[in-house]
Design a protein around this motif. Structure first.
Motif, PDB file in Angstrom:
ATOM      1  N   LEU A  50      67.523  96.709  34.981  1.00 38.60           N
ATOM      2  CA  LEU A  50      67.224  97.310  33.677  1.00 38.60           C
ATOM      3  C   LEU A  50      67.789  98.725  33.608  1.00 38.60           C
ATOM      4  CD1 LEU A  50      65.828  97.218  30.936  1.00 38.60           C
ATOM      5  CD2 LEU A  50      63.713  97.952  32.063  1.00 38.60           C
ATOM      6  N   ASP A  79      70.440  97.043  27.529  1.00 37.11           N
ATOM      7  CA  ASP A  79      71.524  97.977  27.274  1.00 37.11           C
ATOM      8  C   ASP A  79      71.138  99.332  27.833  1.00 37.11           C
ATOM      9  OD1 ASP A  79      73.420  98.862  24.303  1.00 37.11           O
ATOM     10  OD2 ASP A  79      73.504  99.586  26.355  1.00 37.11           O
ATOM     11  N   ARG A 116      70.810 102.533  25.815  1.00 37.03           N
ATOM     12  CA  ARG A 116      69.679 102.760  24.924  1.00 37.03           C
ATOM     13  C   ARG A 116      68.428 103.202  25.678  1.00 37.03           C
ATOM     14  NH1 ARG A 116      68.849  97.527  22.066  1.00 37.03           N
ATOM     15  NH2 ARG A 116      70.509  96.540  23.249  1.00 37.03           N
ATOM     16  N   ILE A 117      68.584 103.421  26.962  1.00 34.63           N
ATOM     17  CA  ILE A 117      67.453 103.928  27.747  1.00 34.63           C
ATOM     18  C   ILE A 117      67.442 105.447  27.641  1.00 34.63           C
ATOM     19  CG2 ILE A 117      66.498 104.142  30.063  1.00 34.63           C
ATOM     20  CD1 ILE A 117      67.717 101.417  30.684  1.00 34.63           C
ATOM     21  N   SER A 118      66.336 105.980  27.219  1.00 30.27           N
ATOM     22  CA  SER A 118      66.253 107.423  26.994  1.00 30.27           C
ATOM     23  C   SER A 118      66.033 108.170  28.304  1.00 30.27           C
ATOM     24  CB  SER A 118      65.111 107.744  26.031  1.00 30.27           C
ATOM     25  OG  SER A 118      63.876 107.601  26.697  1.00 30.27           O
ATOM     26  N   GLN A 146      63.480 109.958  29.107  1.00 38.32           N
ATOM     27  CA  GLN A 146      62.123 109.746  29.601  1.00 38.32           C
ATOM     28  C   GLN A 146      61.968 108.362  30.243  1.00 38.32           C
ATOM     29  OE1 GLN A 146      62.875 110.869  26.569  1.00 38.32           O
ATOM     30  NE2 GLN A 146      61.990 112.919  26.439  1.00 38.32           N
ATOM     31  N   ASP A 147      62.624 107.377  29.644  1.00 31.31           N
ATOM     32  CA  ASP A 147      62.516 106.018  30.185  1.00 31.31           C
ATOM     33  C   ASP A 147      63.210 105.908  31.545  1.00 31.31           C
ATOM     34  OD1 ASP A 147      61.326 105.459  27.749  1.00 31.31           O
ATOM     35  OD2 ASP A 147      63.217 104.824  26.841  1.00 31.31           O
ATOM     36  N   ARG A 192      61.021 107.232  34.081  1.00 29.29           N
ATOM     37  CA  ARG A 192      59.996 106.215  34.356  1.00 29.29           C
ATOM     38  C   ARG A 192      60.493 105.206  35.396  1.00 29.29           C
ATOM     39  NH1 ARG A 192      54.706 105.861  33.348  1.00 29.29           N
ATOM     40  NH2 ARG A 192      54.066 105.786  31.195  1.00 29.29           N
ATOM     41  N   THR A 198      59.024 109.970  23.719  1.00 27.84           N
ATOM     42  CA  THR A 198      58.077 109.667  24.796  1.00 27.84           C
ATOM     43  C   THR A 198      58.645 108.560  25.658  1.00 27.84           C
ATOM     44  OG1 THR A 198      56.945 108.100  23.344  1.00 27.84           O
ATOM     45  CG2 THR A 198      56.022 110.311  23.482  1.00 27.84           C
ATOM     46  N   ALA A 199      58.114 108.457  26.842  1.00 29.32           N
ATOM     47  CA  ALA A 199      58.547 107.384  27.738  1.00 29.32           C
ATOM     48  C   ALA A 199      57.876 106.083  27.320  1.00 29.32           C
ATOM     49  CB  ALA A 199      58.187 107.733  29.179  1.00 29.32           C
ATOM     50  N   TRP A 200      58.436 104.995  27.768  1.00 31.33           N
ATOM     51  CA  TRP A 200      57.803 103.697  27.531  1.00 31.33           C
ATOM     52  C   TRP A 200      56.354 103.769  28.002  1.00 31.33           C
ATOM     53  CZ3 TRP A 200      62.359 101.316  30.593  1.00 31.33           C
ATOM     54  CH2 TRP A 200      63.479 101.195  29.760  1.00 31.33           C
ATOM     55  N   GLU A 201      55.501 103.225  27.204  1.00 34.47           N
ATOM     56  CA  GLU A 201      54.078 103.318  27.502  1.00 34.47           C
ATOM     57  C   GLU A 201      53.667 102.309  28.568  1.00 34.47           C
ATOM     58  OE1 GLU A 201      50.177 102.870  24.762  1.00 34.47           O
ATOM     59  OE2 GLU A 201      51.776 104.108  23.926  1.00 34.47           O
ATOM     60  N   ARG A 228      59.238  95.082  32.054  1.00 39.31           N
ATOM     61  CA  ARG A 228      58.980  94.637  30.683  1.00 39.31           C
ATOM     62  C   ARG A 228      57.560  94.095  30.528  1.00 39.31           C
ATOM     63  NH1 ARG A 228      63.460  94.315  27.322  1.00 39.31           N
ATOM     64  NH2 ARG A 228      65.483  94.565  28.354  1.00 39.31           N
ATOM     65  N   TYR A 238      55.316  97.899  31.275  1.00 37.83           N
ATOM     66  CA  TYR A 238      55.569  98.939  30.270  1.00 37.83           C
ATOM     67  C   TYR A 238      55.888  98.281  28.941  1.00 37.83           C
ATOM     68  CZ  TYR A 238      56.309 101.873  34.431  1.00 37.83           C
ATOM     69  OH  TYR A 238      56.167 102.532  35.623  1.00 37.83           O
ATOM     70  N   VAL A 294      58.553  98.261  27.002  1.00 42.65           N
ATOM     71  CA  VAL A 294      59.973  98.633  26.976  1.00 42.65           C
ATOM     72  C   VAL A 294      60.485  98.552  25.540  1.00 42.65           C
ATOM     73  CG1 VAL A 294      62.283  97.927  27.703  1.00 42.65           C
ATOM     74  CG2 VAL A 294      60.391  97.943  29.353  1.00 42.65           C
ATOM     75  N   GLU A 295      61.066  99.648  25.083  1.00 43.32           N
ATOM     76  CA  GLU A 295      61.601  99.698  23.722  1.00 43.32           C
ATOM     77  C   GLU A 295      63.041 100.206  23.783  1.00 43.32           C
ATOM     78  OE1 GLU A 295      57.405 100.518  21.330  1.00 43.32           O
ATOM     79  OE2 GLU A 295      58.649 102.218  21.913  1.00 43.32           O
ATOM     80  N   LEU A 296      63.955  99.330  23.430  1.00 46.12           N
ATOM     81  CA  LEU A 296      65.373  99.674  23.468  1.00 46.12           C
ATOM     82  C   LEU A 296      66.008  99.641  22.087  1.00 46.12           C
ATOM     83  CD1 LEU A 296      66.338  97.681  26.678  1.00 46.12           C
ATOM     84  CD2 LEU A 296      66.279 100.166  26.423  1.00 46.12           C
ATOM     85  N   THR A 328      67.497  98.341  18.561  1.00 44.91           N
ATOM     86  CA  THR A 328      68.405  97.238  18.249  1.00 44.91           C
ATOM     87  C   THR A 328      69.804  97.571  18.741  1.00 44.91           C
ATOM     88  OG1 THR A 328      69.005  98.166  16.112  1.00 44.91           O
ATOM     89  CG2 THR A 328      67.058  96.742  16.174  1.00 44.91           C
ATOM     90  N   MET A 382      65.106 106.206  17.013  1.00 44.66           N
ATOM     91  CA  MET A 382      65.521 104.823  17.234  1.00 44.66           C
ATOM     92  C   MET A 382      64.586 103.887  16.477  1.00 44.66           C
ATOM     93  SD  MET A 382      65.159 102.791  20.851  1.00 44.66           S
ATOM     94  CE  MET A 382      66.722 103.224  21.599  1.00 44.66           C
ATOM     95  N   ARG A 399      60.969 105.274  17.321  1.00 47.16           N
ATOM     96  CA  ARG A 399      60.612 106.096  18.476  1.00 47.16           C
ATOM     97  C   ARG A 399      61.617 107.231  18.625  1.00 47.16           C
ATOM     98  NH1 ARG A 399      62.677 104.448  24.066  1.00 47.16           N
ATOM     99  NH2 ARG A 399      60.722 105.376  24.739  1.00 47.16           N
ATOM    100  N   TRP A 432      64.053 109.598  20.671  1.00 50.52           N
ATOM    101  CA  TRP A 432      64.983 109.222  21.743  1.00 50.52           C
ATOM    102  C   TRP A 432      65.781 110.434  22.190  1.00 50.52           C
ATOM    103  CZ3 TRP A 432      70.118 108.920  23.170  1.00 50.52           C
ATOM    104  CH2 TRP A 432      70.434 107.989  24.172  1.00 50.52           C
TER     105      TRP A 432
END
Lengths: 518, 607
Positions: free
Chosen positions: A245, A252, A255-257, A259-260, A263, B79-82, B233, B236, B238-240, B242, B251, B602, B604
């Motif tokens: 991931l 993708d 598209r990972i920020s 902060q992500d 994580r 924010t980071a993925w929750e 996934r 968390y 996970v939000e990516l 579209t 985003m 969200r 980004w």
């Protein structure tokens, strides 16, 4: 109730609070092989005990200053003192102070010789309620409001040690770097391996049984051994999944920020620890898992209960887990918080808060209740654990001798403030600390602090930062292993009254505390 | 706040900066000035009131502060993925197992899972569970053990294997094993990921088993389950976004991501099959489609369970005095008289508040005033009913009407109870300030401790309070706290209505009967004046708009698991929520957040 060790042939058997049996093969598996081979003492363990509230007057917390027999002019005009720690007898009790009183059968002369009582260790600015200052994260305050000075969040010393290659020169046999019990008072980096990310509170084990499962390895269980490779394989695949991931193999990556990504990186580091854990070979000998959990005493150890018997039982169970962990050798660090007031005169937190905690500075009855509660903590938490560990580990040294137990209340000798925090320790940290002392670092020649409580004697002393530094040195670290930006000691260095705490106090905070160097 | 002053669309603030500001603001009214008395009022006071031109909730152009594309004008807090909270994790696991098999098999497996679920660490109890976003080693280790155990339980017998994987997994036909495995990976993976697996994800899981190959084996399935249960996934959200996303500061969420957001907000669990189907059909991206699903989810009992956690945490309903323990105090026992509290009374009191919320939100469809000033007693137990002086409520029919002396929420027994002979005006007042008005009261200054007055043994609760807080160092803040408590003095420490204050000595002998004084003068937001009791206080709170603003802030904090950040869409979102609360019923308010444009995006930041 007490954890006993008695010899039967070559094995020691421990009976825990829950009635479970800790059948411990002496030396063979519990003493780390390297130290046994070398004949040296094992690396020290640290157990931090944080107690609820505080505000016990100095005259009730500490032995009499008349017992101080040595004096040292540490700075011009600031002499510090030391005396042998000696208990007097009052009926069936041994007495070091009103707060440090316990049955003579427990607080024996031999045990007293393994304790230290420290006066005059100050956090020199106002924190009010906190949940992290015990072990160094001063600004983990419960109240943060506009206008207050918010300091930097830093790891507590248990986490500095847990991730220090000097403390854990090897992770052989270590299942968890640190164990946390009851409510958490430990803080660490979100990515501790790289000392990166935010400072986060470390959650405690959800129960004593869960804590036991963290540190316990079934002895020579073929099924367990057979599972290791398969579990390692699964962890590897989990690892691969996170990397996929993160690097974009799945999804993708663009598209990972930021902060992500942090994580994922932090999680990946945790998976390395998990991999180590599932492949670790350790032995808890014949120790059998306890059958009783602290959960049933949960209400008793909450802040709204006055059930002292339940609190005693609960902390006996927690102590048993710590004892098992130390004897298994599967961790060398534990922190436990004592959230209960350990007093049954009042039934709830509301009353305790109003009629004891907030009145104990001015009201002698409330003060008596306050020190009585902390006396219970001393006897039933610290001494209970010390006694359980005070059984021979090797060559005339006990597990207690090779550990350092450190009990610290939330406040000093006055509610909500942090001067002269009464620090009680047990054990010599494998010889890293001299014991049997009452040390008093207060500047008796100095002026009284900026406001004086009505029941105690308050003079500024040395920085609490110096205690934390001393503990880490006793655990084998050197100043450059823990100092932050070259600032001596450990902890933030705000000072509210520079006349009371001159700059040389903090400048010396990486020095070993006077009188305690072996 | 003037909308023109806000940041343009893509002005991105660094997350660390935003977090630092949030610490200072804390989404609350700050009262540090109270050390100096009432003359210094809160800096944010009135900011969220209608006088600043809060847009109406129904105004699409204004309500979300969006431009033509539905993207907010202000920056969205990155924010980071929750991480799933402990409750959300457990709910999700339960739903996953049920959706993946059948109810009977699912229940059997979940029962077997219970011991290992105790390894899950609790979220930090000092705020809403969503605030605790830490991922400690304890978490990672526990998730792993749960995954391993779930794999073992799902494959513990042929019946279980058949229940989860299908008959093809246990028949004698080895020729269908590959297809069987394909289907399981696709189906189970979609549930765990809360979205269809991508091709590479499918390939990864398809070959995740230790044994590998195309043959169905219990161990292979168990390994696969263990791996996927520790997947990012699953753990968390996970939000990516579209595939159209190309690195803007905001985003837009994908359909399945939005489904998960809605589901975790309203149910604290994964989307159900119907919501997943809506996401798959692409209908969540339409106003009507989203509204339909949000409405459906909110009317489900799981939404009531989720909001129960909100009300419980917001109002500290689980931090109650130990009334039974207090019976050891002869004075308290004497006060209780022939109504000594039982061990279950505290739970009954807490449930009274939760039931009031559920009744007024779902059953009566009331607005904030209807709930806050409710005349009903939701006393299910005879013991609590006796405290109210009404017959017990059966939980189904119309609740009994409480005495007219009560003024709704403020006088529900759970907020009045104390395990002492004297009431606790300070605690009552502080609870109203902190919880219902979102005032962040500072702790007592250090010099307060040594100067607190010592009250006389014969002092009633009001005199006791006034004596203790009389010193100058205390009086400033307590002028804000004490009057609110004094207004509630018409109720004793068990929450019973009273006309005089009874004092007992240490042996339980009655020593005095003092008159009750519920008059005071206080200030709530911009509104101040004399009050003569709880009704006046309730009216003051409702008139001030502070109560609705506080509820909006708290619900935002609960939903997003963080503080409100100034100069971001947070502010207008809370303003819109506040406006919705003022304009409509509470159900519309709770739904508003899920329908708000800012809920679909969200923030980004580029790595």
């Amino acid at each position: 109730m007490s954890l006993r060790l008695r010899k039967i042939g070559r094995r020691h058997f421990l009976v825990g609070a829950a009635g479970f049996t800790l059948g411990v093969p002496l030396l063979n598996s519990l003493v780390r092989e390297s130290s046994a081979r070398a004949g040296s003492r094992p690396p020290p363990r640290l157990v931090g005990i944080a107690t609820h509230h505080g505000g016990t007057w100095a005259e009730n917390a500490f032995p009499a200053t008349t017992t101080l027999t040595e004096s040292l002019e540490l700075f011009p005009g600031h002499a510090v003192g030391r005396g042998d720690l000696v208990a007097t007898t009052d009926g069936a009790n041994a007495v070091l102070s009103r707060m440090l009183t316990a049955p003579s059968a427990v607080l024996t002369p031999a045990m007293v010789a393994k304790l230290n009582v420290m006066a005059g260790l100050d956090i020199a600015y106002w924190l009010n309620h906190h949940s992290g200052a015990f072990f160094g994260n001063y600004d983990a305050r419960d109240f943060v409001f506009e206008g207050s000075e918010v300091g930097e969040q830093i790891p507590t010393i248990d986490q500095v040690l847990a991730w220090s290659p000097k403390f854990y020169a090897t992770l052989d046999g270590i299942l968890v770097r640190s164990l946390h019990l009851n409510s958490s008072v430990s803080f660490g980096f979100a990515d501790p391996a790289n000392k990166a990310g935010e400072i986060v509170r470390l959650p405690p084990a959800p129960s004593s049984l869960a804590a036991f499962s963290q540190i316990f390895v079934p002895g020579d269980d073929p099924a367990f051994l057979a599972m290791r490779e398969r579990r390692k394989f699964v962890v590897d695949r989990v690892h691969e999944n996170y990397r996929a991931l993160r690097d974009g193999t799945s999804g993708d990556a663009a598209r990972i920020s930021q902060q992500d990504r942090i994580r994922l990186d932090q999680h990946l580091e945790r998976l390395f620890e998990l991999e180590h854990k599932v492949t670790t070979l350790a032995s808890c000998g014949d120790i059998e898992p306890p059958s009783e959990d602290v959960g049933q005493y949960h209400e008793g150890i909450s802040r709204v209960s006055g059930d002292v018997a339940a609190a005693i039982r609960a902390h006996a169970l927690y102590n048993d887990v710590i004892v098992a962990a130390i004897m298994c050798g599967t961790t060398r660090i534990a922190t436990v918080s004592v959230s209960h007031m350990f007093h049954d005169a009042f039934g709830d937190y509301a009353d305790w808060h109003n009629e004891v905690e907030h009145l104990c500075q001015a009201d002698a009855v409330a003060q008596t209740r306050m020190y009585s509660s902390h006396r219970n903590m001393f006897e039933h938490v610290l001494l209970d654990l010390a006694t359980k560990l005070d059984v021979e580990e090797m060559d005339g040294f006990t597990y207690l001798d090779n550990s350092l137990l450190m009990m610290v209340p939330q406040f000093g000798c006055m509610t909500h403030v942090h001067d002269s925090i009464p620090v009680i320790s047990a054990g010599s940290a494998s010889g890293g600390l001299r014991t049997g002392n009452f040390v008093d670092y207060r500047n008796h020649n100095g002026s009284a602090l900026y406001f004086q409580d009505q029941g105690g004697y308050r003079r500024p002393g040395l920085a609490y930062n110096q205690l934390l530094a001393t503990v880490m040195q006793a655990m084998g670290l050197e100043p450059n292993d823990y100092e932050r930006n070259g600032i001596p000691g450990y902890g933030v260095t705000n000072v509210v009254d520079s006349a009371a705490w001159p700059s040389h106090v903090l400048a010396s905070a990486s020095e070993f505390l006077p009188f305690l160097r072996p | 706040m003037n909308r023109c002053d806000r940041y343009p669309v893509h002005n991105s603030m660094q997350g660390s900066t935003l977090r630092a500001i949030a610490v200072a603001v804390a989404g609350s009214t700050l009262w540090s000035g109270c050390y100096h008395g009432l003359s210094e009022t809160a800096p944010n006071q009135g900011e969220s009131s209608g006088e600043t031109g809060v847009p109406g909730a129904s105004d699409e152009a204004d309500s979300g502060g969006t431009d033509d594309g539905g993207i907010p004008e202000q920056p969205v807090v990155p924010t980071a993925w929750e991480r799933l909270s402990r409750t959300a994790y457990r709910n999700t696991l339960a739903d996953l197992v049920t959706y993946a098999s059948d109810e009977v098999t699912g229940a059997e497996v979940l029962a077997a899972m219970e011991p290992v679920l105790t390894l899950l660490p609790h979220d930090d109890p000092r705020s809403y569970a969503s605030f605790d976003q830490g991922m400690s080693q304890t978490h990672v280790d526990a998730y792993f053990e749960v995954g391993v155990r779930l794999g073992a339980e799902m494959t513990a017998s042929s019946a279980r294997l058949e229940g989860f994987v299908g008959a093809c997994a246990t028949d004698d036909d080895g020729g269908n094993d590959a297809t069987c495995l394909d289907e399981f990976v696709t189906r189970f993976g979609r549930l765990v990921h809360r979205a269809p697996l991508g091709p590479s994800e499918y390939e990864f899981y398809r070959h995740a088993a230790y044994a590998g190959g195309d043959t169905i084996a219990a161990e292979s399935i168990a390994d696969l389950v263990a791996v996927i249960l520790s997947s990012p996934r699953f753990l968390y959200r996970v939000e990516l976004g579209t595939e159209q996303f190309d690195g803007e500061a905001t985003m837009a969420l994908g359909e399945f991501e939005l489904a998960a957001r809605v589901s975790y907000l309203l149910w604290q669990s994964m989307p159900d099959p119907e919501l997943m189907a809506a996401a798959e059909a692409g209908t969540l991206s339409t106003e009507a489609g989203l509204s339909e699903q949000v409405d459906r989810l909110f009317r489900d009992r799981r939404a009531q369970q989720a909001l129960t956690t909100f009300f419980t945490r917001w109002l500290d309903l689980d931090e109650r005095p130990n009334l039974v323990g207090a019976l050891a105090d002869p004075a308290f026992a004497a006060l209780a008289g022939d109504q000594p509290p039982s061990a279950t009374l505290g739970d009954d009191m807490a449930r009274d508040v939760v039931d009031s919320a559920i009744y007024h939100v779902w059953t009566a469809g009331d607005d904030l005033r209807g709930w806050f000033a409710s005349e009903y007693a939701f006393a299910r137990s005879p013991e609590l009913a006796a405290i109210y002086g009404v017959p017990p409520w059966d939980g189904v029919g119309a609740p009994p009407i409480a005495s007219s002396a009560r003024a709704g929420l403020l006088t529900r027994p759970v907020f009045l109870a104390a395990s002492s002979m004297r009431t606790r005006p300070i605690l009552r007042g502080a609870l109203v300030r902190r919880k219902l008005l979102c005032s962040q009261l500072p702790p007592p200054p250090p010099e307060a401790e040594g100067s607190a007055g010592v009250p006389a043994p014969t002092a009633g609760a009001r005199e006791w309070t006034e004596t203790v807080t009389a010193p100058d160092t205390c009086a400033g803040c307590h002028a804000l706290i004490n009057p609110l408590g004094f207004a509630l003095e018409g109720f004793d420490s068990l929450g019973r209505e009273r006309s005089e204050e009874l004092l007992f000595d240490d042996h339980g002998a009655r020593v005095a009967a003092l008159p009750i004084d519920t008059t005071a003068s206080t200030q709530v937001g911009p509104v101040s004046g004399p009050i003569s009791g709880p009704h006046d206080l309730a009216a003051l709170m409702l008139d001030s708009n502070e109560l609705s603003a506080c509820l909006a802030k708290q619900y935002f904090r609960y939903a997003h698991g963080r503080e409100i950040v100034p100069d971001t869409t947070d502010v207008e979102t809370v303003e819109d929520l506040t406006a919705a609360l003022a304009a409509d019923d509470m159900m519309s308010f709770f739904v508003e957040l899920a329908l708000h444009p800012t809920f679909r995006v969200r923030g980004w930041e580029a790595p």
